[in-house]
Scaffold this motif. Sequence first.
Motif, short mmCIF file in Angstrom:
data_model
loop_
_atom_site.label_atom_id
_atom_site.label_comp_id
_atom_site.label_asym_id
_atom_site.label_seq_id
_atom_site.Cartn_x
_atom_site.Cartn_y
_atom_site.Cartn_z
N ILE A 71 3.25 2.62 -32.19
CA ILE A 71 3.55 1.14 -32.35
C ILE A 71 3.51 0.70 -34.06
O ILE A 71 4.39 0.22 -34.37
CB ILE A 71 2.54 0.30 -31.58
N ALA A 76 13.86 2.06 -27.76
CA ALA A 76 12.65 2.65 -28.78
C ALA A 76 11.41 2.01 -28.36
O ALA A 76 10.33 2.52 -28.40
CB ALA A 76 13.36 2.50 -30.24
N VAL A 77 11.52 0.49 -28.15
CA VAL A 77 10.08 -0.32 -28.15
C VAL A 77 9.33 0.27 -26.72
O VAL A 77 8.53 0.50 -26.76
CB VAL A 77 10.60 -1.81 -27.79
N SER A 94 9.82 3.15 -24.99
CA SER A 94 9.42 4.71 -25.18
C SER A 94 8.15 4.57 -25.93
O SER A 94 7.16 4.98 -25.63
CB SER A 94 10.40 5.25 -25.69
N LEU A 95 8.12 3.88 -27.26
CA LEU A 95 7.02 4.06 -28.08
C LEU A 95 5.80 3.19 -27.60
O LEU A 95 4.57 3.54 -27.80
CB LEU A 95 7.39 3.46 -29.72
N ALA A 96 5.84 2.09 -26.82
CA ALA A 96 4.84 1.46 -26.19
C ALA A 96 4.48 1.90 -24.85
O ALA A 96 3.60 0.83 -24.19
CB ALA A 96 5.34 -0.20 -26.40
N ASP A 97 5.24 2.63 -24.48
CA ASP A 97 4.76 3.40 -22.96
C ASP A 97 4.99 2.22 -21.94
O ASP A 97 3.94 2.15 -21.02
CB ASP A 97 3.39 3.63 -22.96
N ARG A 109 -0.46 5.86 -28.67
CA ARG A 109 0.38 4.57 -28.33
C ARG A 109 0.04 3.64 -29.71
O ARG A 109 0.95 3.16 -30.42
CB ARG A 109 -0.17 3.75 -27.29
N LYS A 144 5.42 10.89 -32.20
CA LYS A 144 4.95 10.65 -30.78
C LYS A 144 4.99 11.87 -30.13
O LYS A 144 3.93 12.59 -29.36
CB LYS A 144 5.62 9.51 -29.86
#
Lengths: 108, 142
Positions: free
Chosen positions: B45, A57-58, A60-63, B41, B27
Motif C-alpha cells: 500500500i 491494482a488497489v 490486489s495490493l490491499a488484499d 500489505r 508484493k
Amino acid sequence: MTVNELAAKCSLNPVAVPDGEKEVEGGYAGDLLSWVMGRARENCAWITIMSNINIVAVASLADIGCIILAEGVTADENVIATANEKGVNILSTQMTAYETAVAIGKLI
Amino acid sequence: MNESLTFHFDVDGTDFTSAGQASANVKRSLRQLGLAPDIIRQVSIAMYEGEINMVIHAGGGEADVTVFEDKIEIVLKDHGPGIKDIDLAMQEGYSTATDTVRSLGFGAGMGLPNMKRYTDEMHIETEVGKGTTIKMYVNLTD
C-alpha cells in the motif's frame, strides 16, 4: 463466507471470479481509491461505482476479498482480463451502494 | 539472511493504467520470501501510493526496495516539481491533483498520509523545482 456464496445469496453477477473460494470478511464502501487503501480491511467486500483499471491494482495490493460494482456499473474488457490475471474478484449488481451494503451486512 | 535483497524499478510517468506494476512486483517477491501477509500489505500500500504520486505529480521516477534482516526500506525518487509545503501535503484531504486525476478516483489527499500510516518511519527530502525523495521503513521485528 466465500465470494461464490456471497454472490449466490445476494444475487450478485460474476464479472471476474478467479478466486471464488476466497473468504470475505466485512465490507467497505467508497470511490476514492486512496481512502479505500487507507481504510478498507483485508478480505473485505468493497462496494464502489468506480470501474477503471486502477480498482484492480488497489484491490490486489490491499488484499480486498472482492469488488462489488454497484448501481449497474459495468467493467471494460481490459479491467476484467486484468482482474482474472491478478486474481481479483469482481461482482456487480443493479442495487445502489446502500442497498448492497445492507444486503451483504446481513450475511457477513 | 545476511545479505540484503534489492529490487529496482523505473516508474513510467505517462500511463495511469500501468501504475502499480512496481508495487505488484514487490508484493510478489515478498510473498516468495515468505514474509508475513500484514507486512507485505503495509509495503504494498505504501509503495503503491508513492508510485501513484510519482505518476500524478512528477512524470515518473525510480523505486528501490531493499529487504534487510530487520526491516524493509522503500526509496522513491523523482525529479518532479517538489513539495512546496510538506505539512500541508501531509494533511488528510489536501491535494494539488487535477480534475482529470480526481475523476479516476485519485487525488483524495490521502497518499502521503497513507504512506505514513502504513510504515514505521518516513522521511521526505524535497526541493521545489528539483524533485522529491521519500524513504520509508517497515520493521520486520517488534
